[in-house]
Structures are given as C-alpha cells and as structure tokens.
Design a protein around this motif. Sequence first.
Motif, PDB file in Angstrom:
ATOM      1  N   LEU A 211      56.236 -47.313   5.054  1.00 41.82           N
ATOM      2  CA  LEU A 211      54.837 -47.590   5.394  1.00 41.82           C
ATOM      3  C   LEU A 211      54.314 -46.538   6.365  1.00 41.82           C
ATOM      4  O   LEU A 211      53.173 -46.084   6.255  1.00 41.82           O
ATOM      5  CB  LEU A 211      54.698 -48.976   6.029  1.00 41.82           C
ATOM      6  CG  LEU A 211      54.918 -50.171   5.113  1.00 41.82           C
ATOM      7  CD1 LEU A 211      54.782 -51.457   5.914  1.00 41.82           C
ATOM      8  CD2 LEU A 211      53.936 -50.164   3.950  1.00 41.82           C
ATOM      9  N   SER A 212      55.161 -46.152   7.301  1.00 39.84           N
ATOM     10  CA  SER A 212      54.796 -45.121   8.261  1.00 39.84           C
ATOM     11  C   SER A 212      54.486 -43.817   7.527  1.00 39.84           C
ATOM     12  O   SER A 212      53.518 -43.115   7.832  1.00 39.84           O
ATOM     13  CB  SER A 212      55.944 -44.941   9.254  1.00 39.84           C
ATOM     14  OG  SER A 212      55.791 -43.758   9.980  1.00 39.84           O
ATOM     15  N   TYR A 213      55.319 -43.500   6.514  1.00 29.79           N
ATOM     16  CA  TYR A 213      55.092 -42.311   5.691  1.00 29.79           C
ATOM     17  C   TYR A 213      53.726 -42.387   5.015  1.00 29.79           C
ATOM     18  O   TYR A 213      52.984 -41.419   4.972  1.00 29.79           O
ATOM     19  CB  TYR A 213      56.200 -42.202   4.637  1.00 29.79           C
ATOM     20  CG  TYR A 213      55.975 -41.123   3.614  1.00 29.79           C
ATOM     21  CD1 TYR A 213      56.226 -39.791   3.906  1.00 29.79           C
ATOM     22  CD2 TYR A 213      55.499 -41.449   2.346  1.00 29.79           C
ATOM     23  CE1 TYR A 213      56.008 -38.796   2.972  1.00 29.79           C
ATOM     24  CE2 TYR A 213      55.282 -40.456   1.402  1.00 29.79           C
ATOM     25  CZ  TYR A 213      55.537 -39.132   1.724  1.00 29.79           C
ATOM     26  OH  TYR A 213      55.311 -38.159   0.786  1.00 29.79           O
ATOM     27  N   GLU A 221      50.385 -42.155  -2.104  1.00 31.60           N
ATOM     28  CA  GLU A 221      50.414 -43.277  -3.037  1.00 31.60           C
ATOM     29  C   GLU A 221      49.688 -44.445  -2.408  1.00 31.60           C
ATOM     30  O   GLU A 221      49.599 -44.555  -1.203  1.00 31.60           O
ATOM     31  CB  GLU A 221      51.844 -43.676  -3.401  1.00 31.60           C
ATOM     32  CG  GLU A 221      52.729 -43.874  -2.194  1.00 31.60           C
ATOM     33  CD  GLU A 221      54.081 -44.420  -2.597  1.00 31.60           C
ATOM     34  OE1 GLU A 221      54.150 -45.117  -3.616  1.00 31.60           O
ATOM     35  OE2 GLU A 221      55.039 -44.187  -1.875  1.00 31.60           O
ATOM     36  N   GLY A 222      49.178 -45.356  -3.248  1.00 27.78           N
ATOM     37  CA  GLY A 222      48.449 -46.449  -2.647  1.00 27.78           C
ATOM     38  C   GLY A 222      48.653 -47.780  -3.327  1.00 27.78           C
ATOM     39  O   GLY A 222      48.016 -48.756  -2.989  1.00 27.78           O
TER      40      GLY A 222
ATOM     41  N   LYS B 181      46.043 -50.941   7.034  1.00 23.24           N
ATOM     42  CA  LYS B 181      46.304 -50.209   5.783  1.00 23.24           C
ATOM     43  C   LYS B 181      47.759 -50.256   5.338  1.00 23.24           C
ATOM     44  O   LYS B 181      48.103 -49.699   4.297  1.00 23.24           O
ATOM     45  CB  LYS B 181      45.913 -48.725   5.959  1.00 23.24           C
ATOM     46  CG  LYS B 181      44.453 -48.481   6.322  1.00 23.24           C
ATOM     47  CD  LYS B 181      43.536 -48.843   5.176  1.00 23.24           C
ATOM     48  CE  LYS B 181      42.088 -48.488   5.497  1.00 23.24           C
ATOM     49  NZ  LYS B 181      41.162 -49.136   4.536  1.00 23.24           N
ATOM     50  N   ALA B 182      48.628 -50.859   6.132  1.00 22.85           N
ATOM     51  CA  ALA B 182      50.052 -50.863   5.797  1.00 22.85           C
ATOM     52  C   ALA B 182      50.638 -52.241   6.087  1.00 22.85           C
ATOM     53  O   ALA B 182      50.600 -52.704   7.226  1.00 22.85           O
ATOM     54  CB  ALA B 182      50.788 -49.794   6.596  1.00 22.85           C
ATOM     55  N   VAL B 183      51.163 -52.875   5.029  1.00 19.31           N
ATOM     56  CA  VAL B 183      51.626 -54.261   5.142  1.00 19.31           C
ATOM     57  C   VAL B 183      53.021 -54.402   4.539  1.00 19.31           C
ATOM     58  O   VAL B 183      53.282 -53.944   3.429  1.00 19.31           O
ATOM     59  CB  VAL B 183      50.656 -55.226   4.404  1.00 19.31           C
ATOM     60  CG1 VAL B 183      51.149 -56.664   4.505  1.00 19.31           C
ATOM     61  CG2 VAL B 183      49.241 -55.094   4.961  1.00 19.31           C
ATOM     62  N   LEU B 184      53.913 -55.019   5.291  1.00 19.09           N
ATOM     63  CA  LEU B 184      55.245 -55.334   4.802  1.00 19.09           C
ATOM     64  C   LEU B 184      55.263 -56.826   4.471  1.00 19.09           C
ATOM     65  O   LEU B 184      55.069 -57.660   5.356  1.00 19.09           O
ATOM     66  CB  LEU B 184      56.266 -55.019   5.906  1.00 19.09           C
ATOM     67  CG  LEU B 184      57.735 -54.945   5.526  1.00 19.09           C
ATOM     68  CD1 LEU B 184      57.978 -53.827   4.524  1.00 19.09           C
ATOM     69  CD2 LEU B 184      58.593 -54.695   6.764  1.00 19.09           C
ATOM     70  N   VAL B 197      45.320 -49.436   0.493  1.00 18.27           N
ATOM     71  CA  VAL B 197      46.205 -50.250   1.330  1.00 18.27           C
ATOM     72  C   VAL B 197      47.596 -50.245   0.695  1.00 18.27           C
ATOM     73  O   VAL B 197      47.736 -50.453  -0.507  1.00 18.27           O
ATOM     74  CB  VAL B 197      45.693 -51.704   1.443  1.00 18.27           C
ATOM     75  CG1 VAL B 197      46.682 -52.563   2.227  1.00 18.27           C
ATOM     76  CG2 VAL B 197      44.324 -51.734   2.099  1.00 18.27           C
ATOM     77  N   LYS B 198      48.608 -49.997   1.500  1.00 26.98           N
ATOM     78  CA  LYS B 198      49.978 -49.967   1.000  1.00 26.98           C
ATOM     79  C   LYS B 198      50.646 -51.304   1.339  1.00 26.98           C
ATOM     80  O   LYS B 198      50.767 -51.665   2.514  1.00 26.98           O
ATOM     81  CB  LYS B 198      50.718 -48.824   1.686  1.00 26.98           C
ATOM     82  CG  LYS B 198      52.194 -48.769   1.407  1.00 26.98           C
ATOM     83  CD  LYS B 198      52.475 -48.181   0.065  1.00 26.98           C
ATOM     84  CE  LYS B 198      53.981 -48.011  -0.162  1.00 26.98           C
ATOM     85  NZ  LYS B 198      54.217 -47.725  -1.583  1.00 26.98           N
TER      86      LYS B 198
END
Lengths: 227, 227
Positions: A211-213, A221-222, B181-184, B197-198
């Motif tokens: 996610l950091s990447y 990529e999205g 924008k980044a979700v685990l 959004v990843k």
Amino acid sequence: MKSEKISEFTTGRLSIYLRCLNQLAQEGTETISSQGLADRFNLNSAQIRKDLAYFGEFGVRGVGYDTEGLRQHLTEILGLNRRHRVGIIGAGNLGLALANYKNWEASSFNVVALFDNDRARIGKTSLTQGHAGNNPHGVKIYDVREFPTLARELELEMVALAVPRDTAQAALDMVIAAGIKAVLNFAPAQLEAPDDVKVKTVDLTISLESLSYFLAQPQSEGESDKS
Amino acid sequence: MKSEKISEFTTGRLSIYLRCLNQLAQEGTETISSQGLADRFNLNSAQIRKDLAYFGEFGVRGVGYDTEGLRQHLTEILGLNRRHRVGIIGAGNLGLALANYKNWEASSFNVVALFDNDRARIGKTSLTQGHAGNNPHGVKIYDVREFPTLARELELEMVALAVPRDTAQAALDMVIAAGIKAVLNFAPAQLEAPDDVKVKTVDLTISLESLSYFLAQPQSEGESDKS
C-alpha cells in the motif's frame, strides 16, 4: 534469517488461481484460456502458463484450460482435497481473532483447539472469552500443558503460533516435539526448526508495504485485489 | 473478484529483498551479488535481477550490488523513507491484535487510532480493552462516527478494516469519502472501490494453503522462511 523460496511464491499464485477457478466453476464457465484468466482477474498470462506447466500439461492448445479439471488438479496439488485440523497456541486477541475468522468455514482448514497458559482463559471458548466474532460454535481453550497429549488425540496437523515474540521459539519447540510438521507463525521472531518442519512466518507489515508503494507510485495500479 | 496483479507480486518480493538487505547492512556486508543474495536467503537470482532491473540499474557487473545504496533505493521505491499514519476500523479481537502488533515499532507504519461503534469500547485504549499485547503505549479507541473528522486531524494515510464481512463495504465507503487512498481489508468480502483507491484484501487462509502444499508434497521444501 532464511527467506522466501520461489516455490513458495508459486504456491501463493496457485492459491490465487484456484480462487479464480472456483469462481468460474460457480458461474458455469467450462473452459478458459490463460489470456482469458489473466484478463478477467488481472493476472499475467505468461506467468500463468509457466506456473501451471511446472505441474504438468493442463491446457489444450486453441481451447484453453478445462475449468473443472484444472480446479480439481490445483485443489489436489495444494493438498486441499481434505480438511486439515488446526490448533492455535495463544488465546489472546490474535488467537481469538484467528479462531473466529469467518473464512475458515469455506476453507479446507478446521480450527479445533486453542491453547493458553492463562487460567482465566482455560476452559472457556473463543466465543465466551473476548469478542464473539463470526464463528457460530466457538473453539475451546485448553491448558497449553495438555498440548502434547491433545495434539495426538485431536489429530492436529497444523499449528498457528499467536504468542508473544519471547515465547515463540519455546512454543515452536513444544509443537515440533509433538510431531507437527507445519506451523504458521505470527510472532515477529526468527525461529529455528529442523528441515522436515515447515515454518511460515506471517509478517503483517508486508501487506502495508504494498500500500505504501501505491501511495509513493500512485500511477502503478489502482484496482482492488485479493491476495 | 479482481485478483493479484504481477506488479503486486513484485512489490511483495521487493519487501523481502529489503528485509534481506537491512540484515546485510546491519552485519556490515558492503556488496553482494544477486547469486550471493539468492544463496544466503533462499531466493532466485534470475528473479532478483529481473525484479531490480525493472526499477533501474542497481548492480555493477562483476562486483554486485552496493548493499547500502540498494537498500536506500528500495526503501524509497516502497515509500518507506517516512512513517505512515494508520487507523484501524474495528476494535474487536483482530483490531486490537493489529494495534498491539509488536512489529510496528520497527516498521514505517504508526497505528495512531482505533475506531468502533461499541460504547463499551469507545474511550478505552488497545491496552485497557482486551489483552495488552506488546504495545507499551496503547492505541486510543474512538467513536467511529468521529472518523471523518479525525481522519483529517490525525492525518491518516492508510486504514485497516477489521470489521465483520457484512459491514466492510459501508466502512470502506466511509473511509474513501474521507479521502483515504490505501486500505488493508481483513474482512473476507469482495469490496468495490474507485480506481484511485488501492484496497488490499488479506486472506489469512492463503498462508495455510502453502503449508497444506508442504504436507501434500513434503519433498518440495523444508526451510523456515519469512514472508
């Protein structure tokens, strides 16, 4: 520290292919090409052909893979054609979260016992101790001193270590002494095991690194994905 | 269901190379060849060269990689040259286990807040609620209704979803609306998100499948590893 072998990356991808094929089988798709599989699930078709070729000839040129046949082959290769009995050492938050994890129901794994050394927890279940989660039955928490006996009685094949870092090696040694050959370790510790025992350490920070990447290189990529 | 893209497999390997390089740097190893790296950490040298070539020319022919230089490059590529502020939705067993996970201390991630809708949990910390784990400070549990405001005030960049499957999409929608924008995602659910959004879904059963493979094909590999 020993690290990932390529074969482990490959088995990780086989797991993902199998999830895709399970979905295609549910939808009634009878055949699919490596390119079709790649397009549908955002995979790499050359990688798919290479990975599957390693285990024999599954596809028919010009037709593609037989979805059901390939699904059964991968299920067998991964040893998922029968359920494995799993024990969890440590009934803290992580152990309870694992025991109550909803995905087990549809998986080839059956969590049958928790083990802890805390008298306040022993004798309870994953539902009475801590938050109920999604497991409708609950998993019983046993005294960890009973592990050597119960591992045999309960026919455990795999163990998940959900214990603090400082006690992980001692827990692993106990598990190995009981004849268990496959261990999933959640403690951030470098553990020693003989060659005939497979210890897989899950590092939860690695998932955040991808996610950091993405945040650092947002053009890369999205899409949502399963991993 | 969308699935793994190759670039995500690659970032996973970059994370592993970085762990190896961090260890080599600690040991004072100044240069290492792709073959040396492969031998030492049970990796594939051709794969290493291919993965690293993708991000530019890091090695010198006949000499190998400059350990410290490559380490810094990978740290930057993965966006790990600064700490990311992480929030966790759901203060049940899994959310608490994540908040108290010992590996965060040495990582580039800082878990700064938990969110829940259970009044019994709100206002407590990850240490007073549930088992203490290893986090010496504890993470505060906020009312999830405060998330939109606090996400900005606390400058959250990433969110981990540790909620039941049925509420995962609603939680994700709230998180996206707050500009994250980044979700685990730890819920076993197929979630929808816009392209910018990843969402990375962690499926804990996949780790067990590689152990199952080892039990089914025990001759394939026997070493401990980190993943």
